[in-house]
Design a protein around this motif. Sequence first.
Motif, PDB file in Angstrom:
ATOM      1  N   ARG A  78       0.858  -1.177   0.000  1.00  0.00           N
ATOM      2  CA  ARG A  78       0.000   0.000   0.000  1.00  0.00           C
ATOM      3  C   ARG A  78       0.898   1.231   0.000  1.00  0.00           C
ATOM      4  NH1 ARG A  78      -2.876   2.707   3.282  1.00  0.00           N
ATOM      5  NH2 ARG A  78      -1.733   1.948   5.085  1.00  0.00           N
ATOM      6  N   ASP A 109       0.803 -10.575   9.132  1.00  0.00           N
ATOM      7  CA  ASP A 109       0.200  -9.701  10.154  1.00  0.00           C
ATOM      8  C   ASP A 109       1.191  -9.398  11.267  1.00  0.00           C
ATOM      9  OD1 ASP A 109      -2.367  -9.280   9.078  1.00  0.00           O
ATOM     10  OD2 ASP A 109      -2.919 -11.327   9.637  1.00  0.00           O
TER      11      ASP A 109
ATOM     12  N   SER B  41     -12.842 -14.220  18.154  1.00  0.00           N
ATOM     13  CA  SER B  41     -11.633 -13.395  18.293  1.00  0.00           C
ATOM     14  C   SER B  41     -11.048 -13.021  16.930  1.00  0.00           C
ATOM     15  CB  SER B  41     -10.596 -14.103  19.160  1.00  0.00           C
ATOM     16  OG  SER B  41     -10.177 -15.297  18.546  1.00  0.00           O
ATOM     17  N   ARG B  45     -10.416  -9.300  15.374  1.00  0.00           N
ATOM     18  CA  ARG B  45      -9.126  -8.870  14.823  1.00  0.00           C
ATOM     19  C   ARG B  45      -9.262  -8.416  13.371  1.00  0.00           C
ATOM     20  NH1 ARG B  45      -5.880 -13.846  15.201  1.00  0.00           N
ATOM     21  NH2 ARG B  45      -4.102 -12.600  14.548  1.00  0.00           N
ATOM     22  N   GLY B  49      -8.442  -4.565  12.025  1.00  0.00           N
ATOM     23  CA  GLY B  49      -7.315  -4.427  11.100  1.00  0.00           C
ATOM     24  C   GLY B  49      -6.078  -5.184  11.545  1.00  0.00           C
ATOM     25  N   GLN B  50      -6.226  -6.115  12.495  1.00  0.00           N
ATOM     26  CA  GLN B  50      -5.062  -6.857  12.997  1.00  0.00           C
ATOM     27  C   GLN B  50      -4.905  -8.227  12.330  1.00  0.00           C
ATOM     28  OE1 GLN B  50      -6.115  -6.862  17.146  1.00  0.00           O
ATOM     29  NE2 GLN B  50      -5.097  -4.906  17.558  1.00  0.00           N
ATOM     30  N   LEU B  51      -5.913  -8.655  11.592  1.00  0.00           N
ATOM     31  CA  LEU B  51      -5.853  -9.946  10.887  1.00  0.00           C
ATOM     32  C   LEU B  51      -6.238  -9.688   9.436  1.00  0.00           C
ATOM     33  CD1 LEU B  51      -5.510 -13.038  10.993  1.00  0.00           C
ATOM     34  CD2 LEU B  51      -7.941 -13.205  11.550  1.00  0.00           C
ATOM     35  N   SER B  52      -5.289  -9.853   8.541  1.00  0.00           N
ATOM     36  CA  SER B  52      -5.547  -9.489   7.146  1.00  0.00           C
ATOM     37  C   SER B  52      -5.471 -10.673   6.193  1.00  0.00           C
ATOM     38  CB  SER B  52      -4.537  -8.419   6.707  1.00  0.00           C
ATOM     39  OG  SER B  52      -3.229  -8.965   6.713  1.00  0.00           O
ATOM     40  N   ARG B  53      -5.256 -11.882   6.724  1.00  0.00           N
ATOM     41  CA  ARG B  53      -5.119 -13.075   5.855  1.00  0.00           C
ATOM     42  C   ARG B  53      -6.054 -14.186   6.320  1.00  0.00           C
ATOM     43  NH1 ARG B  53      -1.536 -11.239   2.014  1.00  0.00           N
ATOM     44  NH2 ARG B  53      -0.519  -9.560   3.106  1.00  0.00           N
ATOM     45  N   SER B  58      -4.585 -15.956   1.583  1.00  0.00           N
ATOM     46  CA  SER B  58      -5.222 -14.929   0.735  1.00  0.00           C
ATOM     47  C   SER B  58      -5.725 -13.771   1.606  1.00  0.00           C
ATOM     48  CB  SER B  58      -6.377 -15.537  -0.063  1.00  0.00           C
ATOM     49  OG  SER B  58      -7.367 -16.026   0.822  1.00  0.00           O
ATOM     50  N   ARG B  59      -5.915 -12.616   0.973  1.00  0.00           N
ATOM     51  CA  ARG B  59      -6.239 -11.394   1.702  1.00  0.00           C
ATOM     52  C   ARG B  59      -7.700 -11.376   2.164  1.00  0.00           C
ATOM     53  NH1 ARG B  59      -4.503  -6.208   2.428  1.00  0.00           N
ATOM     54  NH2 ARG B  59      -6.135  -4.643   2.466  1.00  0.00           N
ATOM     55  N   ASN B  61     -10.926  -9.262   2.827  1.00  0.00           N
ATOM     56  CA  ASN B  61     -11.536  -7.974   2.467  1.00  0.00           C
ATOM     57  C   ASN B  61     -12.865  -7.859   3.196  1.00  0.00           C
ATOM     58  OD1 ASN B  61      -9.657  -6.871   0.388  1.00  0.00           O
ATOM     59  ND2 ASN B  61     -10.143  -8.823  -0.598  1.00  0.00           N
ATOM     60  N   ARG B  97      -1.980   4.361   7.937  1.00  0.00           N
ATOM     61  CA  ARG B  97      -1.801   2.967   8.336  1.00  0.00           C
ATOM     62  C   ARG B  97      -2.939   2.049   7.905  1.00  0.00           C
ATOM     63  NH1 ARG B  97       2.382   3.218  12.478  1.00  0.00           N
ATOM     64  NH2 ARG B  97       3.079   5.350  12.327  1.00  0.00           N
ATOM     65  N   GLY B  98      -3.924   2.591   7.221  1.00  0.00           N
ATOM     66  CA  GLY B  98      -5.016   1.739   6.765  1.00  0.00           C
ATOM     67  C   GLY B  98      -6.040   2.526   5.984  1.00  0.00           C
TER      68      GLY B  98
END
Lengths: 439, 140
Positions: A78, A109, B41, B45, B49-53, B58-59, B61, B97-98
Amino acid sequence: MKSLKGLMLGLGMLCMGLPAMAVEFGDDLYGGVTVHGFVSQGYLLSDNNNFFAKTEDGSARFNEFGVNISSQVSDNLRVGLQIFARNLGEFGEGEPEIDWGFADYRWRDWMGIRVGKMKMVHGLYNTTRDIDMLRNSIFLPQSVYNEAWRDTVSAISGAEIYGDLYMGNAGTLSYQFQGGETEFAVDGGVVTSLTDQSRLAGVLSDPQSTHTKYSMAGGLVWYTPINGLRLSTTVWSVEFDMETNAVAEDFLPDSGSANVKANTVSRAYTASLEYLRGPFTFAAEYMGNRYEFTNQAEGHSDFANFINAAGTRTLNTEGYYAAMAYRFTDWLELGISYSEYYADKDDRSGKLNTIDEHPRFPGLSNPRKDTGYKDHDAWLKDIGMTARFDLTPNWVFKLEGHAMNGAAILMKDINSDKNNNLNTSENWFLFAAKMTVSF
Amino acid sequence: MKHVKLGALVLIMVAGLMGHALADVLIIANRGVSVASVSKSDLERIYRGQLSRWEDGSRVNFAILRGDVMDSFLSEYVRMSPAQFDQHWKRQVFTGRGQMPPTMNRPADMVTYVANTQGAIGFVPEGTRIDEVKVLGITP
């Protein structure tokens, strides 16, 4: 100024009917660009003492503007950039500059890396201090978020490693470590404060340039299993050189002038707690800052030898505060805070400002006393109260009052009399009003 | 004995309220998402925004749906009020940051977003037509 007020009013009217938060170009998952921004305009008024601006006369030189763009380039990458300008009396001058701009590669993460200019980690709120709408109060407590240091600790240019470590039932631990350079402007708050300090030592300083040697910052935030409770600790270590023309005050035993390289090391740490529970917010922070000053004068004159013989001097400052806020409705939140700051941890009562004799040169008079310093210039105790009105989700208006005791951190050049002697009042009141529009 | 009966009544009422709150919201995901359930939990997360996978790398969304269902969802699974959630994401946005999660105003829009977006997860009120997506189970 008129155009800014007009813009505020116009954007405010616009926001009354706009629930949308951002401008977006492209709706693809990757490659689209999102634009956000904000404009703030404030007003400051004090009965005694000038708070970073000519507030005794009332000052509207208190505004901020920011606009950012960002884009998710791929799953992991990003990029983004924010342009920011601000005025607070003598600081900022409304010059637009890059507030932050970096590439963010989030590998996992638990670990990612950012390269560019990032907001610097310090306490709970330094990274968001430029954005008024993200907190209850107009001013963050000066004991931990000193306005004089704001430009310097606003951002760090270099690299950052960060991540979130999930610890199951023990919560989540977030970390950030940053290294690179911070900015020390010749006319900025830190250099101005140092110039004031050297004057007290009998040296009139005229800074010519600055050079950052290194800047590092790091922080840990523990999101505890107790809902809404986070604990944090942060540290910074910065070192910079200032080239200055120094002239001896009349009272010093060695008269003359010299080119001086003034080296400053600052190592600060904070311990923080924040608890959010429904409409209730509580925060408390402690900060200590240890300075080391080493001056090196060119040449071998008596004055140069006098400066070089001083070696390294240290100074410890400390500050702490507690703040509470309660949201009564969607549109009203009230807050109260208490903050204490001591410019010299080892002289909390300001005794060194009022003794007759120079503390380091027996037989000479005390330059602090001679130049108007009083005991209350050693501390700042502040009771603050804020009313925050959320007129719409994107339009915020705040009123704030500060009952102050003491005058530490105030800039000397706007708080001196005709003879250039410091002239502050012990008890004073600061009123602030501010409106922010964001999208 | 009187106190025991009163306590049991309160417990039944509380349990009833909790059951009702849980039944209000369905967690939906894109059919390509490899998991059949998600823990509370992990949901928290994801929305912080603490768990993105996902587990397969894979991401994730995620999107939000404005309205009463958002209040229930955030309170139950993210342990935040809508105001706290908005503040949290504004902090991310204005520090670089996001990004704000995509915001939907109608349940049908959320279903369409989740159905058409790889790795997507969202929530809708019970009773929403969800033919194009799958419903995720919630584990403690």
